[in-house]
Design a protein around this motif. Structure first.
Motif, PDB file in Angstrom:
ATOM      1  N   GLY A 223       0.807  -1.213   0.000  1.00 19.62           N
ATOM      2  CA  GLY A 223       0.000   0.000   0.000  1.00 19.62           C
ATOM      3  C   GLY A 223       0.837   1.258   0.000  1.00 19.62           C
ATOM      4  N   GLY A 224       0.234   2.331   0.470  1.00 14.15           N
ATOM      5  CA  GLY A 224       0.885   3.638   0.449  1.00 14.15           C
ATOM      6  C   GLY A 224       0.040   4.621  -0.338  1.00 14.15           C
ATOM      7  N   VAL A 225       0.427   5.880  -0.305  1.00  9.94           N
ATOM      8  CA  VAL A 225      -0.385   6.925  -0.929  1.00  9.94           C
ATOM      9  C   VAL A 225       0.496   7.984  -1.571  1.00  9.94           C
ATOM     10  CG1 VAL A 225      -0.556   8.230   1.232  1.00  9.94           C
ATOM     11  CG2 VAL A 225      -2.286   8.567  -0.537  1.00  9.94           C
ATOM     12  N   LEU A 226       0.063   8.456  -2.733  1.00 13.52           N
ATOM     13  CA  LEU A 226       0.649   9.632  -3.376  1.00 13.52           C
ATOM     14  C   LEU A 226      -0.121  10.851  -2.893  1.00 13.52           C
ATOM     15  CD1 LEU A 226       2.262  11.235  -5.600  1.00 13.52           C
ATOM     16  CD2 LEU A 226       0.357  10.663  -7.138  1.00 13.52           C
ATOM     17  N   VAL A 227       0.601  11.873  -2.413  1.00 15.74           N
ATOM     18  CA  VAL A 227      -0.026  13.116  -1.964  1.00 15.74           C
ATOM     19  C   VAL A 227       0.527  14.268  -2.792  1.00 15.74           C
ATOM     20  CG1 VAL A 227      -0.468  14.657  -0.023  1.00 15.74           C
ATOM     21  CG2 VAL A 227      -0.192  12.192   0.382  1.00 15.74           C
ATOM     22  N   LYS A 228      -0.386  15.091  -3.346  1.00 12.63           N
ATOM     23  CA  LYS A 228       0.023  16.268  -4.112  1.00 12.63           C
ATOM     24  C   LYS A 228      -0.691  17.488  -3.554  1.00 12.63           C
ATOM     25  CE  LYS A 228       1.310  16.204  -8.299  1.00 12.63           C
ATOM     26  NZ  LYS A 228       1.524  16.159  -9.767  1.00 12.63           N
ATOM     27  N   CYS A 229       0.056  18.593  -3.396  1.00 15.49           N
ATOM     28  CA  CYS A 229      -0.544  19.834  -2.902  1.00 15.49           C
ATOM     29  C   CYS A 229       0.218  21.014  -3.476  1.00 15.49           C
ATOM     30  CB  CYS A 229      -0.531  19.876  -1.378  1.00 15.49           C
ATOM     31  SG  CYS A 229       1.109  19.956  -0.642  1.00 15.49           S
ATOM     32  N   ALA A 230      -0.415  22.172  -3.433  1.00 17.53           N
ATOM     33  CA  ALA A 230       0.235  23.397  -3.890  1.00 17.53           C
ATOM     34  C   ALA A 230       1.374  23.770  -2.955  1.00 17.53           C
ATOM     35  CB  ALA A 230      -0.789  24.527  -3.964  1.00 17.53           C
ATOM     36  N   HIS A 252      -0.811   2.684  -9.449  1.00 25.09           N
ATOM     37  CA  HIS A 252      -1.088   1.245  -9.372  1.00 25.09           C
ATOM     38  C   HIS A 252       0.190   0.437  -9.610  1.00 25.09           C
ATOM     39  CE1 HIS A 252      -3.235  -2.521  -9.734  1.00 25.09           C
ATOM     40  NE2 HIS A 252      -2.719  -2.711 -10.941  1.00 25.09           N
ATOM     41  N   GLU A 253       0.974   0.827 -10.616  1.00 23.17           N
ATOM     42  CA  GLU A 253       2.220   0.115 -10.921  1.00 23.17           C
ATOM     43  C   GLU A 253       3.214   0.215  -9.771  1.00 23.17           C
ATOM     44  OE1 GLU A 253       3.519   1.932 -14.511  1.00 23.17           O
ATOM     45  OE2 GLU A 253       1.944   1.036 -15.745  1.00 23.17           O
ATOM     46  N   ALA A 254       3.138   1.310  -9.007  1.00 25.67           N
ATOM     47  CA  ALA A 254       4.039   1.492  -7.863  1.00 25.67           C
ATOM     48  C   ALA A 254       3.547   0.753  -6.623  1.00 25.67           C
ATOM     49  CB  ALA A 254       4.195   2.981  -7.556  1.00 25.67           C
ATOM     50  N   GLY A 255       2.407   0.069  -6.733  1.00 25.73           N
ATOM     51  CA  GLY A 255       1.900  -0.714  -5.616  1.00 25.73           C
ATOM     52  C   GLY A 255       1.244   0.113  -4.528  1.00 25.73           C
ATOM     53  N   LEU A 256       0.818   1.326  -4.854  1.00 25.56           N
ATOM     54  CA  LEU A 256       0.190   2.188  -3.860  1.00 25.56           C
ATOM     55  C   LEU A 256      -1.315   1.947  -3.812  1.00 25.56           C
ATOM     56  CD1 LEU A 256       2.101   5.519  -4.646  1.00 25.56           C
ATOM     57  CD2 LEU A 256       2.718   3.717  -3.023  1.00 25.56           C
ATOM     58  N   ALA A 257      -1.941   2.443  -2.757  1.00 27.70           N
ATOM     59  CA  ALA A 257      -3.374   2.217  -2.563  1.00 27.70           C
ATOM     60  C   ALA A 257      -4.235   3.362  -3.061  1.00 27.70           C
ATOM     61  CB  ALA A 257      -3.670   1.991  -1.077  1.00 27.70           C
TER      62      ALA A 257
END
Length: 293
Positions: A223-230, A252-257
């Motif tokens: 799992g894990g998460v990508l977070v993007k912010c200004a 998805h390819e990076a195995g994140l949730a």
């Protein structure tokens, strides 16, 4: 969702006003051109040299190399542009020795050099100031098509679980920290640990790094998460963080949730496709509140 003749743009324009789109790479410039054209406001398009021109050269347009920046204002004036929107990514920086300088551009040179030495936001501020000093108003893509902004809450059927909240918080803190240094706008957290931050390679490059780290066993927790912010204090008219269907596939390819983006300050390109792709892959996409700038 694009603007249409029945659903007008979100900015007030006089009948004689004209928008110019300075188009870099990615889907955003094409969405803007389609939206403006559908609303009866076909724009003048300045395609940044070296970037993908597909869908951008059917109407009134020109191609401008980065080193020809000194021609920007004359081109805008010749097109009778009253408003400018800067959209899309630029894959390289201008080569200073190859820039064709005019007297006006020489006066701007110290700011350009400082911007090149600092980061994208600093350089974009120089460009925005230069355009507006000529009496042309710079507007953000989200000011034209507000529906491209991420809203609050989950966009997808899958929602972040309680276990994901610590990762979202850690990723947001890391993204804000590198944003304050004008480095990037994104981070990846697995559990409570930040495993990658965005650098000059962009979000796609960072996600490829995470994929390789997982494949090598350096990231073992699922799992894990990508977070993007200004970025804190960012020039919001020029470089809002963005995700699209390709981002979902790379996550998805990076195995994140899933993905968490700052609600109201991040762009979701081709939103229907983003949601459909994430739902098919069982990922979440959620709009979150960011800290006050």
């Amino acid at each position: 969702m694009a603007a249409t003749a029945d659903r007008p743009l979100s900015i007030d324009l006089a009948p004689t006003d004209r928008i110019a789109v300075i188009a870099g790479g990615g889907d955003l410039p094409r969405e803007l051109v389609r939206g403006l054209t559908a609303a009866g406001r076909p724009p003048f398009v300045i395609v940044v040299g070296g970037e993908d021109r597909a869908g951008l050269t059917d109407g009134d347009h020109t191609v401008l190399e980065l080193e020809e920046y000194g021609r920007l204002l004359p081109v805008l004036r010749a097109a009778r542009a009253t408003h400018v929107v800067m959209a899309g990514s630029v894959s390289r920086r201008p080569r200073l020795r190859a820039i064709r300088f005019s007297l006006g551009l020489l006066k701007l040179l110290p700011g350009i050099v400082r911007g090149l030495g600092r980061g994208d936001d600093a350089l974009l501020r120089v460009v925005v100031s230069h355009i507006e000093a000529a009496g042309i108003k710079v507007v953000g893509s989200h000011q034209i098509l507000p529906d491209i902004l991420a809203g609050p809450g989950a966009l997808t059927r899958t929602r972040p679980a309680a276990a994901h909240q610590a990762g979202i918080a850690a990723g947001l803190a890391a993204a804000r920290a590198i944003g304050a240094l004008d480095i990037g706008q994104a981070a990846v957290a697995v559990g409570r640990r930040v495993v990658a931050v965005e650098g000059v390679e962009g979000t796609a490059g960072m996600l490829a790094r995470v994929r390789d780290l997982r494949a090598s066993g350096r990231i073992s927790m699922p799992g894990g998460v990508l977070v993007k912010c200004a970025k804190p204090g960012q020039e919001l008219r020029a470089d809002l963080p963005a995700i699209g269907p390709d981002t979902v596939a790379q996550v998805h390819e990076a195995g994140l949730a899933g993905i968490a983006v700052e609600a109201g300050r991040a762009i979701v390109l081709r939103q229907a496709d983003v949601i459909a792709t994430a739902d098919r892959l069982g990922l979440f996409v959620v709009g979150i509140d960011g800290p006050a700038s």
